[in-house]
Scaffold this motif. Sequence first.
Motif, PDB file in Angstrom:
ATOM      1  N   UNK A  86       0.833  -1.208   0.000  1.00  0.00           N
ATOM      2  CA  UNK A  86       0.000   0.000   0.000  1.00  0.00           C
ATOM      3  C   UNK A  86       0.866   1.255   0.000  1.00  0.00           C
ATOM      4  N   UNK A  87       1.937   1.248   0.778  1.00  0.00           N
ATOM      5  CA  UNK A  87       2.856   2.393   0.777  1.00  0.00           C
ATOM      6  C   UNK A  87       3.493   2.555  -0.595  1.00  0.00           C
ATOM      7  N   UNK A  88       3.901   1.446  -1.190  1.00  0.00           N
ATOM      8  CA  UNK A  88       4.581   1.512  -2.484  1.00  0.00           C
ATOM      9  C   UNK A  88       3.657   2.008  -3.585  1.00  0.00           C
ATOM     10  N   UNK A  89       2.388   1.596  -3.556  1.00  0.00           N
ATOM     11  CA  UNK A  89       1.478   2.044  -4.604  1.00  0.00           C
ATOM     12  C   UNK A  89       1.178   3.534  -4.468  1.00  0.00           C
ATOM     13  N   UNK A  90       1.096   4.019  -3.241  1.00  0.00           N
ATOM     14  CA  UNK A  90       0.883   5.458  -3.056  1.00  0.00           C
ATOM     15  C   UNK A  90       2.095   6.246  -3.541  1.00  0.00           C
ATOM     16  N   UNK A  91       3.297   5.682  -3.331  1.00  0.00           N
ATOM     17  CA  UNK A  91       4.497   6.346  -3.839  1.00  0.00           C
ATOM     18  C   UNK A  91       4.501   6.349  -5.363  1.00  0.00           C
ATOM     19  N   UNK A  92       4.047   5.242  -5.981  1.00  0.00           N
ATOM     20  CA  UNK A  92       3.986   5.164  -7.446  1.00  0.00           C
ATOM     21  C   UNK A  92       3.022   6.199  -8.007  1.00  0.00           C
ATOM     22  N   UNK A 107       1.331   8.480 -18.308  1.00  0.00           N
ATOM     23  CA  UNK A 107       0.007   8.607 -17.700  1.00  0.00           C
ATOM     24  C   UNK A 107      -0.765   7.296 -17.723  1.00  0.00           C
ATOM     25  N   UNK A 108      -0.586   6.507 -18.818  1.00  0.00           N
ATOM     26  CA  UNK A 108      -1.340   5.262 -18.908  1.00  0.00           C
ATOM     27  C   UNK A 108      -0.953   4.265 -17.819  1.00  0.00           C
ATOM     28  N   UNK A 109       0.245   4.441 -17.240  1.00  0.00           N
ATOM     29  CA  UNK A 109       0.700   3.523 -16.196  1.00  0.00           C
ATOM     30  C   UNK A 109       0.076   3.841 -14.838  1.00  0.00           C
ATOM     31  N   UNK A 110      -0.694   4.942 -14.775  1.00  0.00           N
ATOM     32  CA  UNK A 110      -1.305   5.344 -13.512  1.00  0.00           C
ATOM     33  C   UNK A 110      -2.817   5.506 -13.616  1.00  0.00           C
ATOM     34  N   UNK A 121      -4.638   0.455 -13.605  1.00  0.00           N
ATOM     35  CA  UNK A 121      -3.184   0.341 -13.451  1.00  0.00           C
ATOM     36  C   UNK A 121      -2.732   0.325 -11.989  1.00  0.00           C
ATOM     37  N   UNK A 122      -3.287   1.208 -11.128  1.00  0.00           N
ATOM     38  CA  UNK A 122      -2.850   1.151  -9.719  1.00  0.00           C
ATOM     39  C   UNK A 122      -3.100  -0.214  -9.063  1.00  0.00           C
ATOM     40  N   UNK A 123      -4.205  -0.868  -9.428  1.00  0.00           N
ATOM     41  CA  UNK A 123      -4.483  -2.187  -8.860  1.00  0.00           C
ATOM     42  C   UNK A 123      -3.466  -3.215  -9.350  1.00  0.00           C
ATOM     43  N   UNK A 124      -3.081  -3.088 -10.611  1.00  0.00           N
ATOM     44  CA  UNK A 124      -2.067  -4.006 -11.141  1.00  0.00           C
ATOM     45  C   UNK A 124      -0.736  -3.788 -10.420  1.00  0.00           C
ATOM     46  N   UNK A 125      -0.385  -2.516 -10.206  1.00  0.00           N
ATOM     47  CA  UNK A 125       0.828  -2.211  -9.444  1.00  0.00           C
ATOM     48  C   UNK A 125       0.738  -2.813  -8.049  1.00  0.00           C
ATOM     49  N   UNK A 126      -0.407  -2.623  -7.396  1.00  0.00           N
ATOM     50  CA  UNK A 126      -0.562  -3.110  -6.013  1.00  0.00           C
ATOM     51  C   UNK A 126      -0.411  -4.627  -5.949  1.00  0.00           C
ATOM     52  N   UNK A 131       1.074  -6.563  -8.014  1.00  0.00           N
ATOM     53  CA  UNK A 131       2.453  -6.937  -8.341  1.00  0.00           C
ATOM     54  C   UNK A 131       3.364  -6.753  -7.138  1.00  0.00           C
ATOM     55  N   UNK A 132       3.246  -5.606  -6.472  1.00  0.00           N
ATOM     56  CA  UNK A 132       4.043  -5.365  -5.267  1.00  0.00           C
ATOM     57  C   UNK A 132       3.725  -6.398  -4.192  1.00  0.00           C
ATOM     58  N   UNK A 133       2.440  -6.668  -4.026  1.00  0.00           N
ATOM     59  CA  UNK A 133       2.004  -7.621  -3.011  1.00  0.00           C
ATOM     60  C   UNK A 133       2.619  -8.999  -3.265  1.00  0.00           C
ATOM     61  N   UNK A 134       2.591  -9.431  -4.516  1.00  0.00           N
ATOM     62  CA  UNK A 134       3.136 -10.754  -4.849  1.00  0.00           C
ATOM     63  C   UNK A 134       4.641 -10.798  -4.601  1.00  0.00           C
ATOM     64  N   UNK A 135       5.361  -9.793  -5.046  1.00  0.00           N
ATOM     65  CA  UNK A 135       6.822  -9.783  -4.897  1.00  0.00           C
ATOM     66  C   UNK A 135       7.214  -9.772  -3.427  1.00  0.00           C
ATOM     67  N   UNK A 136       6.540  -8.942  -2.628  1.00  0.00           N
ATOM     68  CA  UNK A 136       6.875  -8.865  -1.199  1.00  0.00           C
ATOM     69  C   UNK A 136       6.546 -10.185  -0.511  1.00  0.00           C
ATOM     70  N   UNK A 137       5.397 -10.767  -0.837  1.00  0.00           N
ATOM     71  CA  UNK A 137       5.029 -12.056  -0.253  1.00  0.00           C
ATOM     72  C   UNK A 137       6.049 -13.126  -0.617  1.00  0.00           C
ATOM     73  N   UNK A 138       6.503 -13.110  -1.862  1.00  0.00           N
ATOM     74  CA  UNK A 138       7.504 -14.090  -2.308  1.00  0.00           C
ATOM     75  C   UNK A 138       8.806 -13.929  -1.524  1.00  0.00           C
ATOM     76  N   UNK A 139       9.241 -12.699  -1.344  1.00  0.00           N
ATOM     77  CA  UNK A 139      10.488 -12.443  -0.617  1.00  0.00           C
ATOM     78  C   UNK A 139      10.372 -12.907   0.829  1.00  0.00           C
ATOM     79  N   UNK A 140       9.235 -12.625   1.471  1.00  0.00           N
ATOM     80  CA  UNK A 140       9.068 -13.001   2.873  1.00  0.00           C
ATOM     81  C   UNK A 140       8.938 -14.510   3.051  1.00  0.00           C
TER      82      UNK A 140
END
Length: 303
Positions: free
Chosen positions: A85-91, A100-103, A107-112, A114-123
């Motif tokens: 959630x912090x990362x998507x707000x920063x994006x 603009x199309x990336x936001x 798009x924000x949900x896709x970013x969220x 993606x971040x969620x999956x990567x962080x979960x994988x790392x943890x």
Amino acid sequence: MIKRLYRQRRRLIFLTVMLVLSVVISQWNAPDLRYAVKHDAVPASEQVPFLFNAIGVGLLVLCGMCVVLFVPSMRRLLESGGIALVMIEAIKHAGGVLPSWALDGFAPWIWYLSFFYVISYVLERDPFSWLGLRFRFHTTSVRTINATPDGVWAAVAPDADTIGTYWTGSIAQVDARPDLGPNTVNVRFFMGPPLSLVQTHTRRIWEQPFHFLYDFKPEDVKIDATAKMRGVHGSFEMRCEPLAEGPCRVTITHNYPDLGIGSWSLLWLDDMGGSEMDAIAARLEGRRDRSIAGWAARKMAGA
């Protein structure tokens, strides 16, 4: 339940900080917020949004409390969700960098996600352990327990004589390893049907029923500075001091010299030492065990 929430205090505080930080980032460029920061006052036009943000943070933290109380298997998702959630707000504030199309739109949900999956994988997978990113975890817990030294020993000493009384209920077998030394045994633990884990325990102190200290590592795995994947290894110590009134003062120390960030954060956020002591005390004193450590132990034992 209250004690479980207390043991999960670090995770809930972390979640709260992430949620508040996401709100601050989302409002950072708002002119009314800049005015409020400069003049130490919140204008009327911002009071309602501030109120809704505060309510939103409170509701999400309440959801986090419900997760650790009723669905503990999902508690790790709270860290991933908060950081994402912090990362998507920063994006969202990276308009000068991203097109603009990336936001826009979804798009924000896709970013969220993606971040969620990567962080979960790392943890969960600790991929950075391959690069030598490891942390030491050391914790000592002390508790006065209404039990005899023999009872405490039977609950916490992993031995052939304590298979039926060990607090996790997960010891399946204990075998001597004379080829490795007179004080070395292999201990097989259930890890949830049909899996099992075999650890090699080297007993440095074994003074029944008052004091033991042993080193543990995965079976037949060499622990050295050059190994990239060494498995979870460390030491475990228990001291039991009988008191004049009848109970015992029990001290338990865990030491893991190098853990990946995911394993380290799990133990630290769970307050593993305190939670485990809660489970042991509940078992010895005949009380219902509501701790995360007890829940995990029953899950591993297939109970």
